[in-house]
Design a protein around this motif. Structure first.
Motif, PDB file in Angstrom:
ATOM      1  N   PHE A  62       0.896  -1.101   0.009  1.00  0.00           N
ATOM      2  CA  PHE A  62       0.007  -0.059  -0.001  1.00  0.00           C
ATOM      3  C   PHE A  62       0.815   1.371  -0.085  1.00  0.00           C
ATOM      4  O   PHE A  62       0.496   2.349  -0.502  1.00  0.00           O
ATOM      5  N   THR A  66       0.342   4.405  -2.721  1.00  0.00           N
ATOM      6  CA  THR A  66       0.358   5.599  -2.174  1.00  0.00           C
ATOM      7  C   THR A  66       1.414   6.692  -2.970  1.00  0.00           C
ATOM      8  O   THR A  66       1.309   7.733  -3.143  1.00  0.00           O
ATOM      9  N   VAL A 146     -13.581  12.830   0.026  1.00  0.00           N
ATOM     10  CA  VAL A 146     -13.940  11.448   0.318  1.00  0.00           C
ATOM     11  C   VAL A 146     -14.641  11.537   1.720  1.00  0.00           C
ATOM     12  O   VAL A 146     -15.270  10.602   2.105  1.00  0.00           O
ATOM     13  N   LEU A 150     -18.093   9.852   3.063  1.00  0.00           N
ATOM     14  CA  LEU A 150     -17.866   8.351   3.866  1.00  0.00           C
ATOM     15  C   LEU A 150     -18.492   8.749   5.418  1.00  0.00           C
ATOM     16  O   LEU A 150     -19.057   7.865   6.109  1.00  0.00           O
ATOM     17  N   ALA A 220      -7.266  10.126  -5.436  1.00  0.00           N
ATOM     18  CA  ALA A 220      -8.197   9.330  -4.587  1.00  0.00           C
ATOM     19  C   ALA A 220      -7.684   7.876  -4.391  1.00  0.00           C
ATOM     20  O   ALA A 220      -8.123   7.155  -3.531  1.00  0.00           O
ATOM     21  N   LEU A 221      -6.681   7.245  -5.331  1.00  0.00           N
ATOM     22  CA  LEU A 221      -6.175   6.227  -5.263  1.00  0.00           C
ATOM     23  C   LEU A 221      -5.171   6.372  -3.704  1.00  0.00           C
ATOM     24  O   LEU A 221      -4.842   5.265  -3.140  1.00  0.00           O
ATOM     25  N   VAL A 223      -5.485   8.248  -1.138  1.00  0.00           N
ATOM     26  CA  VAL A 223      -6.261   8.268  -0.193  1.00  0.00           C
ATOM     27  C   VAL A 223      -6.776   6.746   0.061  1.00  0.00           C
ATOM     28  O   VAL A 223      -6.918   6.538   1.340  1.00  0.00           O
ATOM     29  N   ALA A 224      -7.277   5.867  -0.992  1.00  0.00           N
ATOM     30  CA  ALA A 224      -7.618   4.329  -0.571  1.00  0.00           C
ATOM     31  C   ALA A 224      -6.392   3.721  -0.142  1.00  0.00           C
ATOM     32  O   ALA A 224      -6.440   2.870   0.869  1.00  0.00           O
ATOM     33  N   GLY A 225      -5.304   4.071  -0.511  1.00  0.00           N
ATOM     34  CA  GLY A 225      -4.092   3.394   0.045  1.00  0.00           C
ATOM     35  C   GLY A 225      -4.015   3.472   1.478  1.00  0.00           C
ATOM     36  O   GLY A 225      -3.489   2.753   2.423  1.00  0.00           O
ATOM     37  N   LEU A 227      -6.193   4.516   3.534  1.00  0.00           N
ATOM     38  CA  LEU A 227      -7.205   3.991   4.539  1.00  0.00           C
ATOM     39  C   LEU A 227      -6.931   2.630   4.555  1.00  0.00           C
ATOM     40  O   LEU A 227      -7.380   2.067   5.962  1.00  0.00           O
ATOM     41  N   ALA A 228      -6.483   2.041   3.526  1.00  0.00           N
ATOM     42  CA  ALA A 228      -6.276   0.352   3.627  1.00  0.00           C
ATOM     43  C   ALA A 228      -5.075   0.086   4.732  1.00  0.00           C
ATOM     44  O   ALA A 228      -5.386  -0.838   5.378  1.00  0.00           O
ATOM     45  N   LEU A 247     -13.979   2.200   9.259  1.00  0.00           N
ATOM     46  CA  LEU A 247     -13.518   3.109   8.150  1.00  0.00           C
ATOM     47  C   LEU A 247     -13.905   4.632   8.856  1.00  0.00           C
ATOM     48  O   LEU A 247     -12.932   5.405   8.573  1.00  0.00           O
TER      49      LEU A 247
END
Length: 320
Positions: A62, A66, A146, A150, A220-221, A223-225, A227-228, A247
């Motif tokens: 991850f 990021t 985001v 959420l 966006a990717l 942020v996803a990384g 959060l993961a 989350l």
């Protein structure tokens, strides 16, 4: 960032910057001391003992996602501002910056370093600094967007305050846009020149036809990384709460990382995690353990940056 004016004002500026740097460090340290007095060292150490090989592997994966996304975003913004920055070079700079951010006080020194280093390499320090600033702004704006989605979608301690907070943010953004449109194209005042430059930078670096889509996707990717990685940290620390609850809580802790008042990344993140987890019916200790594990995983994910630093020192030896 740097004060380009000469005279007496330029000698006073470093003192002012040093004061605010020390104040931010003191605030982060105060948060940690408060948590230690409240919860003891147990939550900080308990999660670290549970870190295993799968968690480290996930953090590295991850972290790579990021870092590459941030480098891509930076390369796009810099190109929009007319500064050449190949993606491969941007990735190396970003890995080094992440490592410095994770090991030095304040959490932003790595970004300052990459901005200045790139500026010296290209011969345009001012524009390179602005590219990093706008790249970071883009990331924070997407993170906030985001977060709003959420936090509205899932229950959290801040849900009752979201409508008012969203209205305030939207009003502020509208006011900024209107002010930018009403600004004259040129002016004698320093403020006017700065605002005109900022508007021009946003149009070219963030909203340009060749940049806006890439900046949005990369942000966006990224942020996803993040959060993961936080969710991996929560599970590693022993949390069994459902993802629908974890989350929004981890997202609040992630937002707290934007506060430049920490000690090698630790401080506000742990404080907000402690409050959010406790307010959601879990425990403050669980929040601190999750945030601490996240900090350790981020440090591991940043280790390629240490290799970049070492490689540059070997390639460019110091001269006497």
């Amino acid at each position: 960032m740097a004060d380009e004016a000469g005279g007496v004002g330029s000698t006073a500026a470093p003192t002012g910057r040093s004061f605010w740097a020390w104040l931010r460090l003191a605030l982060g340290f105060a948060v940690l001391v408060g948590l230690l007095c409240w919860l003891g060292t147990g939550p900080f150490l308990a999660g670290l003992r549970l870190i295993d090989a799968p968690a480290l592997a996930a953090a590295l994966a991850f972290g790579a996602l990021t870092t590459v996304c941030v480098a891509w975003r930076w390369s796009l913004v810099a190109g929009g501002l007319g500064v050449r920055l190949p993606l491969r070079e941007a990735v190396a700079h970003c890995y080094r910056a992440v490592f410095l951010n994770a090991t030095l006080p304040g959490g932003i020194l790595g970004d300052v370093h990459r901005a200045v280093r790139h500026g010296r390499d290209t011969g345009d320090v001012g524009r390179s600094i602005r590219a990093v600033v706008w790249e970071r702004v883009a990331g924070q704006v997407v993170l906030l967007a985001v977060a709003v989605v959420l936090l509205f979608a899932f229950p959290s301690p801040v849900r009752p305050y979201l409508p008012m907070a969203t209205a305030v943010v939207v009003t502020a953004l509208v006011a900024v846009v209107l002010a930018a449109r009403l600004l004259p194209d040129s002016g004698a005042s320093r403020f006017t020149r700065a605002m005109v430059t900022a508007v021009s930078d946003v149009r070219a670096g963030l909203l340009g036809r060749r940049t806006w889509a890439g900046v949005l996707v990369a942000s966006a990717l990224a942020v996803a990384g993040h959060l993961a990685t936080f969710l991996v940290a929560a599970r590693t620390a022993g949390s069994t709460a459902p993802l629908t609850l974890l989350l929004p809580l981890t997202l609040l802790a992630l937002l707290a990382m934007g506060v430049p008042a920490n000690v090698a990344g630790f401080g506000p993140r742990e404080g907000v995690a402690a409050w959010a987890f406790a307010a959601a019916g879990l425990t403050a200790a669980e929040g601190v353990a999750t945030a601490t594990v996240y900090g350790a995983l981020v440090l591991v994910a940043s280790l390629p940056g240490a290799a970049v630093l070492l490689a540059r020192r070997v390639r460019v030896p110091a001269t006497v």
